[in-house]
Design an enzyme around this catalytic site. Sequence first.
Site, mmCIF file in Angstrom:
data_model
loop_
_atom_site.group_PDB
_atom_site.id
_atom_site.type_symbol
_atom_site.label_atom_id
_atom_site.label_comp_id
_atom_site.label_asym_id
_atom_site.label_seq_id
_atom_site.Cartn_x
_atom_site.Cartn_y
_atom_site.Cartn_z
ATOM 1 N N HIS A 21 2.240 2.645 10.224
ATOM 2 C CA HIS A 21 1.719 1.972 9.021
ATOM 3 C C HIS A 21 0.683 0.893 9.324
ATOM 4 O O HIS A 21 0.146 0.277 8.409
ATOM 5 C CB HIS A 21 2.873 1.351 8.224
HETATM 6 C C1 UD1 Z 1 3.473 -5.605 5.618
HETATM 7 C C2 UD1 Z 1 3.272 -6.608 6.738
HETATM 8 C C3 UD1 Z 1 3.483 -5.929 8.076
HETATM 9 C C4 UD1 Z 1 4.824 -5.222 8.131
HETATM 10 C C5 UD1 Z 1 4.897 -4.249 6.971
HETATM 11 C C6 UD1 Z 1 6.212 -3.524 6.961
HETATM 12 C C7 UD1 Z 1 1.579 -8.359 6.287
HETATM 13 C C8 UD1 Z 1 0.233 -8.831 6.635
HETATM 14 N N1 UD1 Z 1 1.904 -7.140 6.747
HETATM 15 O O1 UD1 Z 1 2.427 -4.631 5.741
HETATM 16 O O2 UD1 Z 1 3.477 -6.900 9.097
HETATM 17 O O3 UD1 Z 1 4.954 -4.529 9.360
HETATM 18 O O4 UD1 Z 1 4.741 -5.002 5.755
HETATM 19 O O5 UD1 Z 1 6.269 -2.568 5.972
HETATM 20 O O6 UD1 Z 1 2.320 -9.071 5.645
HETATM 21 N N2 UD1 Z 1 3.013 -0.942 -1.232
HETATM 22 C C9 UD1 Z 1 3.723 -0.240 -2.167
HETATM 23 N N3 UD1 Z 1 5.003 -0.657 -2.434
HETATM 24 C C10 UD1 Z 1 5.574 -1.717 -1.816
HETATM 25 C C11 UD1 Z 1 4.823 -2.433 -0.873
HETATM 26 C C12 UD1 Z 1 3.538 -2.029 -0.586
HETATM 27 O O7 UD1 Z 1 3.268 0.727 -2.737
HETATM 28 O O8 UD1 Z 1 6.752 -2.034 -2.100
HETATM 29 C C13 UD1 Z 1 1.637 -0.487 -0.880
HETATM 30 C C14 UD1 Z 1 0.578 -1.124 -1.712
HETATM 31 O O9 UD1 Z 1 -0.420 -0.162 -1.926
HETATM 32 C C15 UD1 Z 1 0.047 -2.208 -0.803
HETATM 33 C C16 UD1 Z 1 0.194 -1.583 0.561
HETATM 34 O O10 UD1 Z 1 1.381 -0.795 0.464
HETATM 35 O O11 UD1 Z 1 -1.261 -2.558 -1.105
HETATM 36 C C17 UD1 Z 1 0.348 -2.567 1.676
HETATM 37 O O12 UD1 Z 1 1.377 -3.504 1.402
HETATM 38 P P1 UD1 Z 1 1.289 -4.981 2.022
HETATM 39 O O13 UD1 Z 1 2.508 -5.764 1.675
HETATM 40 O O14 UD1 Z 1 -0.025 -5.586 1.716
HETATM 41 O O15 UD1 Z 1 1.253 -4.732 3.593
HETATM 42 P P2 UD1 Z 1 2.033 -3.697 4.511
HETATM 43 O O16 UD1 Z 1 1.061 -2.699 5.038
HETATM 44 O O17 UD1 Z 1 3.276 -3.193 3.856
#
Ligand code: UD1
Length: 364
Positions: free
Chosen positions: A207
Amino acid sequence: MKKIISVVGARPNFMKIAPLHRAFKKYSDKVQHLICHTGQHYDEKMSKIFFEDLELPQPDFYLGVGSGSHAEQTANVMIKFEKILIDEKPDLIIVVGDVNSTIACSLTASKLHIKVVHVEAGLRSGDRLMPEEVNRVLTDAISDMLFVTEKSGIENLKREGVSDGKVFFTGNVMIDSLAYFKPKVKNSNIHNHFGLELNKYVLVTLHRPSNVDNKDQLIKLIALLNTIAEKRKVIFPIHPRTKNNLENFGLLNTINPNLILTEPIGYLDFLALTSNAELILTDSGGIQEESTYLGVQCITLRTSTERPITVEVGTNQLLGNDLGKAKIAALDVLNGNIKKGKIPELWDGKAAERIAEIIVKYLN
Ligand code: UD1
């Protein structure tokens, strides 16, 4: 009675706070331990299921910030968390790990002169292009107590000028959760569900933006997984970020039928999968540690790791983004050439107890 607010935001935070919550129960006459969920992760499979699996109570505060750019997400957490801090006036807050919620909440508390405790402090990949590395360095710089999981953390903090008196080497709270819940894993039906034979399948998680946001890199990764799927069943629970990119880049129809793509999986079922895998391919931080504790072979598809102990004494191999090398190493493991490992110092399931004892003494 002293008041502590612990922060969770994203998936890797929940298993770190659960053992601390249990440990503080022993001191319920001295401290009140509350949980604030920022809502950085909000999908049922990225958040709710972890509260159930980890026997965590409903959070006392839910900020509901959701997704956004780094600035939007961090700023939204700060604005909402500041209101909670002003209303609740905690004596101390606890943040874990390195996600955007970690830096957002520690910065907010620090500006209000509320003590900040960072659990899993001092880890450094040396790669400032990773958002997590920026979060780690900044959170550590403003924390009042720093709890470290491996000795590299002590050295890193010393080099950055953090005074020795603030740093405590107490072990790994994520491993506390693993040790506590491992006996429950036998109740999982996940292997039957996916038709997986124990110790004869490969588990994949990917991821990181550096791996999955770039189309060429993702195409190469899928090609690697397709090759491995010719030898073993491969199970790949997909993070929403990765799923969106596979869809947007039109890659979903290039997948070998032996490569099973599935939704994110809850804590206990995922632990069942890691415990019984022949090999794990990952770019996660936490899974490098979990595989080392379990003695399961792990290939990390990154150029750096903030958790060097997993390579030095554990079963982890850091193979960068040279996927040719990763392929050779993966096939080697499947041919029985495994890397033997040991469990790192103080990864004994008792880190949260040590941390709670130190914090309670400090507050009282
Ligand atoms: C975040 C953490 C990362 C961790 C990861 C675990 C930061 C900078 N990154 O990354 O260190 O390893 O979580 O999963 O804080 N989304 C959904 N549903 C959710 C959450 C996210 O659909 O419940 C999608 C959204 O499109 C979002 C994207 O995932 O924009 C990324 O989510 P985000 O929380 O920004 O970062 P992660 O890549 O999950």
